[in-house]
Scaffold this active site. Structure first.
Site, PDB file in Angstrom:
ATOM      1  CB  THR A 168     -20.626 -21.444 -29.831  1.00  0.00           C
ATOM      2  OG1 THR A 168     -20.846 -21.019 -28.478  1.00  0.00           O
ATOM      3  CG2 THR A 168     -21.624 -20.792 -30.752  1.00  0.00           C
ATOM      4  CB  ALA A 169     -19.105 -25.357 -25.999  1.00  0.00           C
ATOM      5  NE  ARG A 170     -13.361 -28.121 -29.091  1.00  0.00           N
ATOM      6  CZ  ARG A 170     -13.055 -26.889 -29.513  1.00  0.00           C
ATOM      7  NH1 ARG A 170     -14.012 -26.102 -29.949  1.00  0.00           N
ATOM      8  NH2 ARG A 170     -11.807 -26.476 -29.517  1.00  0.00           N
ATOM      9  CG  ASP A 196     -19.931 -22.735 -35.121  1.00  0.00           C
ATOM     10  OD1 ASP A 196     -19.991 -22.728 -36.378  1.00  0.00           O
ATOM     11  OD2 ASP A 196     -18.923 -22.360 -34.490  1.00  0.00           O
ATOM     12  CD  GLU A 206     -16.594 -29.559 -35.223  1.00  0.00           C
ATOM     13  OE1 GLU A 206     -15.566 -29.016 -35.645  1.00  0.00           O
ATOM     14  OE2 GLU A 206     -17.246 -29.109 -34.291  1.00  0.00           O
ATOM     15  CG  HIS A 215     -15.577 -25.458 -35.343  1.00  0.00           C
ATOM     16  ND1 HIS A 215     -15.111 -26.524 -34.623  1.00  0.00           N
ATOM     17  CD2 HIS A 215     -15.136 -24.360 -34.678  1.00  0.00           C
ATOM     18  CE1 HIS A 215     -14.417 -26.101 -33.584  1.00  0.00           C
ATOM     19  NE2 HIS A 215     -14.421 -24.787 -33.597  1.00  0.00           N
ATOM     20  CB  ILE A 216     -17.519 -20.196 -38.845  1.00  0.00           C
ATOM     21  CG1 ILE A 216     -19.038 -20.082 -38.652  1.00  0.00           C
ATOM     22  CG2 ILE A 216     -17.175 -21.023 -40.072  1.00  0.00           C
ATOM     23  CD1 ILE A 216     -19.730 -19.241 -39.711  1.00  0.00           C
ATOM     24  N   GLY A 217     -17.016 -20.280 -35.204  1.00  0.00           N
ATOM     25  CA  GLY A 217     -17.139 -19.393 -34.045  1.00  0.00           C
ATOM     26  C   GLY A 217     -16.078 -18.299 -34.008  1.00  0.00           C
ATOM     27  CB  SER A 218     -12.610 -18.238 -33.372  1.00  0.00           C
ATOM     28  OG  SER A 218     -12.106 -19.374 -34.034  1.00  0.00           O
TER      29      SER A 218
HETATM   30  C1  8YV Z   1     -10.787 -22.332 -33.432  1.00  0.00           C
HETATM   31  C2  8YV Z   1     -12.103 -23.219 -31.431  1.00  0.00           C
HETATM   32  O1  8YV Z   1     -10.970 -21.760 -34.663  1.00  0.00           O
HETATM   33  O2  8YV Z   1     -10.326 -22.086 -30.359  1.00  0.00           O
HETATM   34  C3  8YV Z   1     -11.143 -23.003 -30.335  1.00  0.00           C
HETATM   35  O3  8YV Z   1     -11.199 -23.789 -29.366  1.00  0.00           O
HETATM   36  O4  8YV Z   1     -12.945 -24.004 -31.306  1.00  0.00           O
HETATM   37  C4  8YV Z   1     -12.113 -22.552 -32.764  1.00  0.00           C
HETATM   38  O5  8YV Z   1     -12.961 -21.485 -32.758  1.00  0.00           O
HETATM   39  C5  8YV Z   1     -10.033 -23.583 -33.618  1.00  0.00           C
HETATM   40  O6  8YV Z   1      -9.950 -24.353 -32.479  1.00  0.00           O
HETATM   41  C6  8YV Z   1      -8.654 -23.323 -34.177  1.00  0.00           C
HETATM   42  O7  8YV Z   1      -7.743 -24.341 -33.841  1.00  0.00           O
END
Ligand code: 8YV
Length: 321
Positions: A238-240, A264, A269, A287-290
């Site tokens: 879930t990082a990068r 994720d 991407e 990429h829906i972590g947040s």
């Molecule tokens: C964000 C993220 O939604 O905050 C981060 O680093 O990877 C994501 O979860 C995204 O970056 C929003 O700019």
């Protein structure tokens, strides 16, 4: 009364965040949420005091050098800042901030979902039911790996890693971690520290990546490190994407060295490596972590607080450059 600062907001943000910004600043919003290329980004920044971007806008050294002189700050709507060349920003005296803390819970939830999804073959199962191809049941049908009682290796025990550790304890997992520095005993909450990453890999049944995509961490999960993992281990990220060597991960998933992976985030991407889609033993999210309502609002508010400090000439809480 002096004129309000102009703020360029590169993506469509939650309504409440945009309303709050519009109260205090002269905002340039992006209601259709179009993705700006570098040239357009530079042009749109003309006269802006600050830019409020997402990780989708790339502030390379070249882009930063060409930003108009009016731009004093990049107040990111993200915790990760690998899309910004921090040295180039420092060289131009442009302040850069991020939004830590507020997305740790949401991202940890997705890490748990990835572990469950990969271990219990949720992607395959969902596809089977959804397609109408589910025809029978047997004791050997869709058998996966259990999380309970397993050892979880966490690479990067920062804010998100620590929340994942707490959630995983609820699943009866034994927590091990590798970090640049050892946490205090109170913050460890019983987790075992491994100063040498190889030691962590050797005992991990599950491995969850939570380190930033710094230049040193590019391709951190490579063929040698995957070889050190236990046979049948499960990897989640879930990082990068940049912290994974895709060739090595795909090879390990194909050979069965790894039982599964839950991803994720990806290199390049959203045009990620198509091989992940072709492999059965992956559980893939976009990429829906947040991506929760609560966290999106909190990220916006955190970016606004940083902006307010910068505009007032104060040191912002979340300065990274
Ligand atoms: C964000 C993220 O939604 O905050 C981060 O680093 O990877 C994501 O979860 C995204 O970056 C929003 O700019």
């Amino acid at each position: 009364m002096s004129a309000k600062h102009v703020i360029l907001v590169t993506r469509k943000l939650p309504d409440a965040v945009e309303e709050r910004l519009a109260r205090d600043y002269d905002v340039r919003l992006n209601p259709t949420d179009r993705l700006y290329g570098s040239e357009e980004l530079i042009k749109m920044s003309e006269g802006a005091f600050a830019i409020l971007p997402c990780h989708t806008e790339r502030f390379t050294a070249d882009v930063i050098q060409r930003l108009p002189d009016s731009v004093r700050a990049i107040a990111n709507f993200s915790v990760g800042v690998d899309h910004c060349d921090l040295e180039a920003a420092k060289a131009r005296g442009i302040i850069v901030t991020n939004t830590p803390d507020v997305l740790s819970d949401a991202t940890a939830e997705i890490a748990m979902l990835l572990m469950l999804g990969a271990a219990r073959r949720a992607g395959e199962g969902e596809q089977l039911v959804r397609s109408g191809d589910w025809k029978d049941w047997s004791p050997s049908f869709m058998v996966g790996t259990q999380m309970t009682g397993k050892r979880l290796g966490i690479v990067g025990m920062g804010r998100v890693g620590q929340v994942v550790a707490r959630r995983a304890r609820g699943f009866g997992m034994e927590i091990h971690y590798h970090n640049r520095t050892r946490l205090s005993a109170a913050a460890e909450e019983g987790a075992t520290y491994h100063g040498d990453l190889q030691d962590l890999l050797r005992l991990s049944d599950f491995l969850s990546l939570h380190c930033p995509a710094t230049p040193e961490n590019q391709g951190l999960l490579n063929a040698d490190r995957i070889a050190a993992l236990r046979d049948g281990a499960i990897v989640v990220n879930t990082a990068r994407g940049a912290v994974v060597d895709d060739d090595a991960l795909v090879a390990a998933l194909r050979s069965g060295k790894l039982a599964a992976a839950g991803l994720d985030v990806y290199n390049n991407e959203p045009d990620n490596d198509p091989r992940y889609r072709q492999i059965q033993n992956t559980f893939l999210l976009p990429h829906i972590g947040s991506a929760t309502r609560e966290t999106r609002n909190a990220m916006g508010n955190r970016a606004i607080e940083n902006l307010a400090d910068i505009a007032a000439g104060h040191e912002p809480n979340d300065r990274v450059a």
